[in-house]
Write an enzyme that holds these catalytic residues in place. Sequence first.
Site, mmCIF file in Angstrom:
data_model
loop_
_atom_site.group_PDB
_atom_site.id
_atom_site.type_symbol
_atom_site.label_atom_id
_atom_site.label_comp_id
_atom_site.label_asym_id
_atom_site.label_seq_id
_atom_site.Cartn_x
_atom_site.Cartn_y
_atom_site.Cartn_z
ATOM 1 N N ARG A 1 56.063 8.160 -51.878
ATOM 2 C CA ARG A 1 57.254 8.648 -51.187
ATOM 3 C C ARG A 1 56.947 9.812 -50.240
ATOM 4 O O ARG A 1 57.842 10.316 -49.559
ATOM 5 C CB ARG A 1 58.304 9.099 -52.202
ATOM 6 C CG ARG A 1 58.747 7.992 -53.133
ATOM 7 C CD ARG A 1 59.749 8.502 -54.135
ATOM 8 N NE ARG A 1 61.060 8.688 -53.539
ATOM 9 C CZ ARG A 1 61.995 7.752 -53.455
ATOM 10 N NH1 ARG A 1 61.752 6.552 -53.923
ATOM 11 N NH2 ARG A 1 63.163 8.002 -52.917
ATOM 12 N N LYS B 1 49.775 -3.552 -39.323
ATOM 13 C CA LYS B 1 48.907 -3.269 -40.474
ATOM 14 C C LYS B 1 47.696 -2.479 -40.007
ATOM 15 O O LYS B 1 47.306 -1.497 -40.623
ATOM 16 C CB LYS B 1 48.412 -4.564 -41.151
ATOM 17 C CG LYS B 1 49.391 -5.292 -42.007
ATOM 18 C CD LYS B 1 49.726 -4.624 -43.314
ATOM 19 C CE LYS B 1 50.898 -3.705 -43.180
ATOM 20 N NZ LYS B 1 52.218 -4.165 -43.274
ATOM 21 N N GLU C 1 48.601 1.200 -38.806
ATOM 22 C CA GLU C 1 49.093 2.170 -39.796
ATOM 23 C C GLU C 1 48.016 2.635 -40.760
ATOM 24 O O GLU C 1 48.084 3.747 -41.269
ATOM 25 C CB GLU C 1 50.324 1.656 -40.542
ATOM 26 C CG GLU C 1 50.072 0.564 -41.536
ATOM 27 C CD GLU C 1 51.342 0.113 -42.236
ATOM 28 O OE1 GLU C 1 52.165 0.948 -42.597
ATOM 29 O OE2 GLU C 1 51.482 -1.102 -42.434
ATOM 30 N N LYS D 1 56.338 5.398 -48.237
ATOM 31 C CA LYS D 1 56.738 4.007 -48.466
ATOM 32 C C LYS D 1 58.246 3.824 -48.435
ATOM 33 O O LYS D 1 58.748 2.797 -48.023
ATOM 34 C CB LYS D 1 56.190 3.535 -49.810
ATOM 35 C CG LYS D 1 56.351 2.036 -49.975
ATOM 36 C CD LYS D 1 55.331 1.441 -50.881
ATOM 37 C CE LYS D 1 55.412 -0.068 -50.870
ATOM 38 N NZ LYS D 1 54.855 -0.644 -49.647
HETATM 39 C C1 F6R Z 1 54.533 -1.123 -43.120
HETATM 40 C C2 F6R Z 1 55.685 -0.777 -43.926
HETATM 41 C C3 F6R Z 1 56.891 -0.256 -43.249
HETATM 42 C C4 F6R Z 1 58.150 -0.760 -43.960
HETATM 43 C C5 F6R Z 1 59.393 -0.100 -43.363
HETATM 44 C C6 F6R Z 1 60.658 -0.645 -43.998
HETATM 45 O O1 F6R Z 1 53.494 -1.594 -43.906
HETATM 46 O O2 F6R Z 1 55.654 -0.891 -45.115
HETATM 47 O O3 F6R Z 1 56.928 -0.607 -41.903
HETATM 48 O O4 F6R Z 1 58.217 -2.144 -43.835
HETATM 49 O O5 F6R Z 1 59.333 1.289 -43.555
HETATM 50 O O6 F6R Z 1 60.666 -0.419 -45.363
HETATM 51 P P1 F6R Z 1 61.544 -1.294 -46.327
HETATM 52 O O7 F6R Z 1 61.043 -2.688 -46.261
HETATM 53 O O8 F6R Z 1 61.362 -0.675 -47.676
HETATM 54 O O9 F6R Z 1 62.955 -1.187 -45.830
#
Ligand code: F6R
Length: 614
Positions: free
Chosen positions: A27, A491, A494, A609
């Site tokens: 987080r 990917k 990042e 995340k």
């Molecule tokens: C990239 C990644 C982010 C998430 C984005 C949305 O690997 O994980 O781009 O996809 O922050 O997050 P969620 O899916 O949790 O809404």
Amino acid sequence: MCGIVGYIGDKSAADILMDGLKQLEYRGYDSSGVALMETDKIDIYKAEGKLQNLNDILFMNRDKIVGSTLGIGHIRWATHGAPTVVNAHPHTCNCGGVAIVHNGIIENFKELREKLEAQGCTFRSQTDTETVAHLIAKKYSLCKDLTEAVRLASKEIDGAFALCVMHKDHPNKMVITKRNAPLLVGIGEGEFFAASDVPAIIKYTKKAVYLKDNQIATLTRDDMQIIDTDNNSIFFTPEILPWEPVALSKMGYKHFMLKEIHEQPSVVRNILAGKLHSIDSEIALDEVKLDKSTLKNLNRIQIIACGTSLHAAMVGKYIIESFCDIAVDVEASSEYIYRKTVTNENTLVIGVSQSGETADTLTAIKQSKAKGSHILIITNRPDSAMAREADSLISVNAGIEVSVAATKSYMAQLLSFYLLALKMAEVKGSLDDSLLKTLKSELMVLPQKLEQILVHKEDIQQCAKIYANTKDFIFIARGVNYPTALEGALKLKEISYINATGYPAGELKHGPIAMLDESMPVLSILMKGTVYDKILSNSEESKARNARMIALTNSTDDKLNTLFDFVIRIPEIQEYLSPLLAIVPLQLLAYYIAEFLGKDVDQPRNLAKSVTVE
Ligand code: F6R
């Protein structure tokens, strides 16, 4: 963003808080801190950067802290104020009586700060959170009741918050509350755990209560009481969390990302086991609570998501339009929420989110719900805030994803879209029966094909070594794999910080081709089917500009070895389904490049995340 934990019991609070924070590092990891109850005072320990820095400080103070059995902790993803020690949580009031940790954003913190400064409070940090510490202290000075002080303070705060609060005069009390940010309480024997998310507590207890917005829980060692902001008592029933602690281990892999990439065949197997029984039986998707006639007559769908989930949504659009003849719009949640959208009760709105907590998507969903749309949520977290807004909920069941870079959850989201599109096509009768059967039978062998890709991962490792030292990377594709190009580029950028971009191959010549020279790798996603020849031509055009050419293909054509410097081959699959296979080598390529460059694969810089701020 940010994670909070709290502990009250008879064990070492420092150990439990640090363990919990470790599980919440996804987080944020800009700074961290804990507050520990000592006799008659609260001691605060904070550190900039990774959690290990705080660990080192606590280790040096081991003798002092080991007896403390009440404390709160925080891991920060900076929003207001730089990631310094002074801005790190916990924050205290001026006398050090109140200590708090906070996840969220206090929107009216400027007004509150001015008011509190006028009343004599001295601020030390630039954070929005410090205002809450002072505010609670002010309330406490009048009522001398910590729960009441938190309740009164929470009524004056606007914005999103999950808070854990302690007071030096209450060695057997912790008060917690939340609004628009996650917070749960784990219930043990003579102990309670508070946390932003399950991983922080699952090692200790599976019995938990998810706090609802505007509820205030008072935890002592042997009791928990919950009230609302109007002081009504709330009756609660604990639930048993369906999580296993083993999900949080790397299981011998060097990184969680690599482990999660390798889990994809079993994720797919699990999803299919419940939903696709044979090519002749209907897709089992009872989670979609739209009756058949509504589904049949749907004429507009909007899909809202961010980041990787947005790329899954783009594949979703392509296949729903192709299979079901329904117009689908896809939009980044952050754009959707600040404009006038043509959304109403006749629109099916699909929110896609691994975490189910992404602030932009959550706001977008709430806005469309207010306009009367049916809300379908596709998430990996059926216990999330978004899931609670859902009229229909598809839980993608990828299992907990620890690495910040999403991999297996993307696979599970994609598969959910395929199953949804096929289900809608069945209801509408919009897909040719033989194509429907082909797609179902190919889906049933998908896990084996994914395994074949993983078995040959050394080829991709070799490719990664060759291209790791590049500054830029271009991914091109067309049709259903254009989102694959975007996701491959995301990917890579990042986790390796290489400037990677995905383009529709046909767009290259409208500008991006100017960037091509002998230093630029161009990876062409060449899947057999309608646009194969077109991408081949675009690859020729790139080759003619001396780009370093890589193919990702399911063709066995030997001629590709002449056009391309490196060819990554994957198993054959029906074109519509090819994004399910094509993404895996790109995840591996990003992983191996980042690993080769020595980057922090599971915790890339500046990211978190769960993005719970807009
Ligand atoms: C990239 C990644 C982010 C998430 C984005 C949305 O690997 O994980 O781009 O996809 O922050 O997050 P969620 O899916 O949790 O809404």
